[in-house]
Write a protein that holds these residues in place. Structure first.
Motif, short mmCIF file in Angstrom:
data_model
loop_
_atom_site.label_atom_id
_atom_site.label_comp_id
_atom_site.label_asym_id
_atom_site.label_seq_id
_atom_site.Cartn_x
_atom_site.Cartn_y
_atom_site.Cartn_z
N LEU A 124 1.25 1.74 4.72
CA LEU A 124 1.66 2.11 3.47
C LEU A 124 0.62 2.15 2.44
O LEU A 124 -0.47 1.14 2.54
N LEU B 94 1.84 -0.20 -7.53
CA LEU B 94 2.35 -1.33 -6.76
C LEU B 94 2.70 -2.40 -7.58
O LEU B 94 3.76 -3.06 -7.39
N ILE C 99 7.04 -3.67 2.85
CA ILE C 99 5.70 -3.60 2.83
C ILE C 99 5.29 -4.59 3.92
O ILE C 99 4.61 -4.37 4.67
N ALA D 16 4.71 -3.06 7.52
CA ALA D 16 3.59 -2.37 7.53
C ALA D 16 2.30 -3.26 7.68
O ALA D 16 1.55 -3.93 7.17
N LEU E 246 -1.85 -2.16 4.69
CA LEU E 246 -1.50 -1.86 3.47
C LEU E 246 -2.73 -1.44 2.62
O LEU E 246 -3.64 -2.24 2.81
N LEU F 217 -4.41 -0.44 -0.77
CA LEU F 217 -4.44 -0.60 -1.93
C LEU F 217 -5.41 0.25 -2.83
O LEU F 217 -6.92 -0.21 -2.59
N ARG G 39 1.43 -12.09 3.40
CA ARG G 39 0.72 -11.07 4.55
C ARG G 39 -0.25 -12.05 4.96
O ARG G 39 -0.91 -11.23 6.08
N LEU H 184 -5.16 -5.39 4.92
CA LEU H 184 -5.55 -4.80 3.86
C LEU H 184 -6.69 -3.84 3.51
O LEU H 184 -7.60 -4.11 4.59
#
Length: 251
Positions: free
Chosen positions: A132, A139, A159, A162, A165, A167, A190, A196
């Motif tokens: 995502l 967000l 979220i 996934a 993620l 960002l 998470r 991330l």
């Protein structure tokens, strides 16, 4: 059994890849002398390829990447002189996602952070890993809106599904009290469960300021920074180097 019956059975069993493979075998002389086992393997492989391609297309739509057509093989090394190809190839394997680690892409505007993030995201999608993509500011807005509309659990589940993620543009605005608490809850949920990829114009040493709360900042960043691969991008704007007024390398 004739070809029409095979086609009908494939349709009833929802096996379009196998049907396409059978039609190819039926019209190609190269398959005539092939052993039955080999032809069967080819048919099953055709069905598997169809399913994987279909899954990949679905993941790509769901990811909503800013630059969905960007891939690592398109990355021009001259625009990323600090990056070593062995490092890119290693990260492209996506083992860091499976290990729930993170990647931080740090550098000034125009150095290609977002482009590189989308390229890595596409590598994950090609390996059937859901992704995502969010602009950081968007967000935070979605988290606040979801809480106000009593749909926060639904967004959180989306979220959480996934493994990666992305960002984009971390740190461009200070967080409100509500935003930082919602973001903390997301990161905590998470932790040890997902990865991330963060792009930012600002060095990691300044990220605390975004939170306006030292305790929450320490808690969030402790979960991210110490398990991350950091890539620092410097140099002139890629847009300037290309002599363009815009394009996919604006971040």
């Amino acid at each position: 059994m004739n070809a029409k019956t095979v086609k009908l059975l494939c349709q009833q069993l929802h096996l379009p890849g196998l049907q396409s493979g059978f039609e190819t075998q039926s019209t190609s002389a190269s398959y005539l002398d092939m052993p039955f086992d080999d032809r069967l393997v080819a048919l099953l492989q055709a069905q598997l390829n169809f399913q994987q391609n279909n899954r990949q297309a679905t993941l790509k739509r769901q990811a909503k990447l800013r630059f969905p057509s960007t891939y690592l093989e398109q990355i021009e090394q001259k625009f990323y002189p600090e990056l070593k190809m062995p490092t890119l190839r290693q990260l492209a394997k996506c083992d860091w996602i499976r290990a729930h680690q993170h990647v931080l892409l740090i550098g000034p505007t125009g150095t290609g952070k977002t482009t590189l993030a989308c390229a890595f995201a596409n590598e994950a999608i090609q390996q059937q890993i859901p992704v995502l993509f969010f602009r950081m500011a968007n967000l935070l807005l979605q988290l606040v809106a979801a809480r106000n509309e009593n749909t926060l659990n639904k967004l959180a589940r989306k979220i959480a599904r996934a493994p990666l993620l992305v960002l984009d543009d971390w740190g461009n605005a200070l967080m409100s009290s509500e935003e930082r608490h919602l973001f903390f809850e997301l990161i905590e949920a998470r932790d040890q469960q997902g990865s991330l990829m963060i792009t930012s114009q600002y060095p990691v040493t300044t990220w605390h300021e975004t939170f306006q709360d030292a305790t929450i900042a320490d808690s969030v960043l402790d979960r991210i920074v110490h398990k991350s691969h950091q890539l620092t991008l410097n140099g002139e704007s890629i847009r300037k180097q290309q002599g363009l007024s815009g394009g996919e390398h604006d971040h």
